[in-house]
Enzyme design. Structure first.
Site, PDB file in Angstrom:
ATOM      1  CG  HIS A   1      45.371  35.219  34.314  1.00  0.00           C
ATOM      2  ND1 HIS A   1      45.920  35.407  33.080  1.00  0.00           N
ATOM      3  CD2 HIS A   1      44.567  36.304  34.532  1.00  0.00           C
ATOM      4  CE1 HIS A   1      45.464  36.537  32.560  1.00  0.00           C
ATOM      5  NE2 HIS A   1      44.651  37.104  33.423  1.00  0.00           N
TER       6      HIS A   1
ATOM      7  CG  ASP B   1      46.375  32.339  30.709  1.00  0.00           C
ATOM      8  OD1 ASP B   1      46.165  32.536  31.920  1.00  0.00           O
ATOM      9  OD2 ASP B   1      45.473  32.408  29.851  1.00  0.00           O
TER      10      ASP B   1
ATOM     11  CG  HIS C   1      43.153  41.047  25.980  1.00  0.00           C
ATOM     12  ND1 HIS C   1      41.914  40.496  26.209  1.00  0.00           N
ATOM     13  CD2 HIS C   1      43.860  40.818  27.119  1.00  0.00           C
ATOM     14  CE1 HIS C   1      41.877  39.979  27.427  1.00  0.00           C
ATOM     15  NE2 HIS C   1      43.046  40.174  28.000  1.00  0.00           N
TER      16      HIS C   1
ATOM     17  CD  GLU D   1      41.315  35.483  32.882  1.00  0.00           C
ATOM     18  OE1 GLU D   1      40.263  36.074  33.151  1.00  0.00           O
ATOM     19  OE2 GLU D   1      42.046  35.851  31.929  1.00  0.00           O
ATOM     20  CD  GLU D   2      43.558  36.954  29.265  1.00  0.00           C
ATOM     21  OE1 GLU D   2      42.414  37.154  28.826  1.00  0.00           O
ATOM     22  OE2 GLU D   2      44.210  37.793  29.912  1.00  0.00           O
TER      23      GLU D   2
ATOM     24  CG  ASP E   1      45.190  40.667  31.410  1.00  0.00           C
ATOM     25  OD1 ASP E   1      45.127  39.866  32.343  1.00  0.00           O
ATOM     26  OD2 ASP E   1      44.350  40.708  30.483  1.00  0.00           O
TER      27      ASP E   1
ATOM     28  CG  ASP F   1      43.004  39.104  35.797  1.00  0.00           C
ATOM     29  OD1 ASP F   1      43.747  39.792  35.073  1.00  0.00           O
ATOM     30  OD2 ASP F   1      42.236  38.242  35.357  1.00  0.00           O
TER      31      ASP F   1
HETATM   32 ZN   LIG Z   1      43.605  38.920  32.993  1.00  0.00          ZN
END
Ligand SMILES: [Zn+2]
Length: 479
Positions: free
Chosen positions: A76, A78, A453, A145-146, A115, A169
């Site tokens: 992904h 984003d 994150h 995705e997030e 990520d 991922d």
């Molecule tokens: Zn991810």
């Protein structure tokens, strides 16, 4: 000056650095998507971009691989934008400040977006290299995705010929993820009627629970504040006449609620309080390992509006007591994996109804359906209903997976050990792809990324090198 230019594999880190210069947080992926399209056009590659900013880039098979089955490579575009408390960077407009520290890369004061930027970098590096042996490559970069996998949900998979997919991922080298749960939301609604009742208004509070993610942590056995409240109310109702005014707890459907509160009117205050403290002791004993901070209190409260009538009170307490919750089945194919679960995440009371919102998950589609039916069936008996929304498909474990077997063989040769084959009890994009592409053979891998994150996110350089070498060999063997 380039920060990563000394690092191998050069092409991967080159594209990672270029992507890092373009802001690409969830909801802000147009520029990064356009950059991928420009990359493809410059190289004369077939490319598709859709309304959701998803990008598909296709590269025909290398000589000798014309007859081989195409392979989809997916990640992904984003990233999650988080920054340190004192950081003034505007992540919607400014690129990241990449730093190298020993064997790791990070971004100064922000998330790195390894990520899933590493998937984008690897995808472009593969497409860019004319010397690599590989079957027809279909590189897919999704968006959002997030924040709910909206890009993957919107993607037109008819553009893809591949029936095998390598998703990039995952965050731990050496783990092959091979299935994930599907899920949905179930809103159980019970209409209630109200009528005056004489007695003492009391609050019952359940708090101090551990909580956790309703998918990946549901197997830990933590108490669910809403369900515990249901048991306490039931116990109270065995000892004294009571009427429920309201019951509420939990804020997110995908989190196990840590506190809940009910207001009631009890005919006999003393008996009601005694029932709460007796149940409190019982529950503290039951949950002492998982929820050592659990406290249960009963206190007086002011007037709180008209209580539910006897019938509505009985039905609401029955609902909280009898609706299923927590782990429902473990997998016998993948030991340790939760196969089916549900979590009562949000309990709310309105003047005319009580609503209990569940997050339902299963890696087996028919068991998800079974739970939906069980909720509907029970709610119907109580005079209510269960509405299903936000449904997404499971990525089911395939006993027969040629891609997994090929990858396992290459892994054993390169690492001298076997990969860990795992499944996760949460949703990932592979599930949406499996829903769109019947018979898709799919495995998810990735290099070591730690503390994703968060502004402490790190990508491990040597791990990127090994995973890259691994992917090249898997492609080479895909004949
Ligand atoms: Zn991810």
């Amino acid at each position: 000056m380039s920060v990563l230019e000394e690092l191998e594999p050069q092409a991967v880190f080159h594209f990672f650095e270029e992507l890092s210069a373009i802001p690409h947080g969830s909801g802000n992926t147009k520029a990064a998507s356009d950059w991928c399209v420009a990359f493809a056009r410059e190289r004369g590659l077939e490319v598709y971009q859709d309304q959701a900013n998803n990008v598909i880039i296709i590269k025909e098979a290398a000589p000798g691989y014309e007859e081989a089955d195409p392979i989809i490579l997916q990640g992904h575009l984003d990233m999650v934008c988080e920054k340190a408390a004192d950081c003034t960077k505007d992540m919607a407009r400014e690129g990241l400040d990449l730093m190298v520290d020993g064997d790791t890369i990070y971004a100064k004061n922000t998330t790195l977006g390894g990520d899933d930027g590493v998937a984008v970098a690897m995808g472009l590096a593969l497409l860019d290299d004319e010397s690599l042996p590989h079957p027809r490559l279909e590189v897919v970069f999704t968006t959002e995705e997030e924040v709910g996998m909206d890009g993957a949900a919107a993607l037109d998979a008819d553009l893809l010929q591949g029936r095998q997919m390598l998703n990039l991922d995952s965050e731990e080298e050496g783990i092959f993820t091979v299935s994930c749960a599907g899920g949905c939301m179930a809103a159980c609604v019970l209409p209630v009627e109200r009528e005056a009742f004489d007695g003492m208004a009391l609050t019952v509070t359940v708090e101090g629970l551990t909580g956790g993610h309703s998918g990946t942590e549901i197997h830990k056995g933590q108490g669910n504040a809403d369900m515990l409240l249901g048991r306490i109310l039931w116990a109270m109702a065995q000892h004294t006449e009571l009427r429920l005014i309201s019951a509420a707890g939990g804020l997110k459907d995908n989190a196990i609620p840590v506190s809940a509160q009910a207001t009631i009117v009890a005919a006999d205050e003393k008996t009601a309080r005694a029932a709460v403290s007796e149940m409190g002791e019982i529950l503290q004993r039951e949950y002492r390992a998982t929820d050592p901070e659990l406290t249960i209190r009963c206190g007086k409260c002011g007037t709180q509006g008209t209580p539910m009538d006897a019938n509505s009170t009985r039905r609401t307490i029955c609902m909280l007591n009898c609706l299923p919750n927590g782990v429902q089945a473990m997998s016998y194919e993948l030991p340790g994996l939760v196969q089916t679960s549900l979590n009562l995440g949000i309990l709310e009371t309105e003047p005319t109804f009580v609503r209990a919102s569940f997050c339902v998950r299963s890696s087996v589609a028919s068991q998800k359906k079974m739970l939906q039916e069980r909720l509907a069936c029970l709610m119907e008996q109580l005079g209510g209903s269960a509405a299903i929304s936000g449904e997404y498909p499971a990525w089911e474990y395939r006993e027969d997976s040629p891609l997994r077997e090929r990858m396992t063989k290459v892994f054993q040769e390169q690492y001298g050990r076997s990969p860990r084959i795992e499944s996760i009890h949460a949703g990932v994009e592979c599930g949406l792809f499996c829903g769109k592409i019947p018979g898709l053979d799919c495995v998810s891998i990735g290099p070591d990324l730690t503390e994703i994150h968060t502004p402490r996110e790190r990508m491990h350089i040597a791990s990127v090198q090994r995973v890259w070498r691994f992917i090249l060999e898997v492609l080479k063997r895909s004949k």
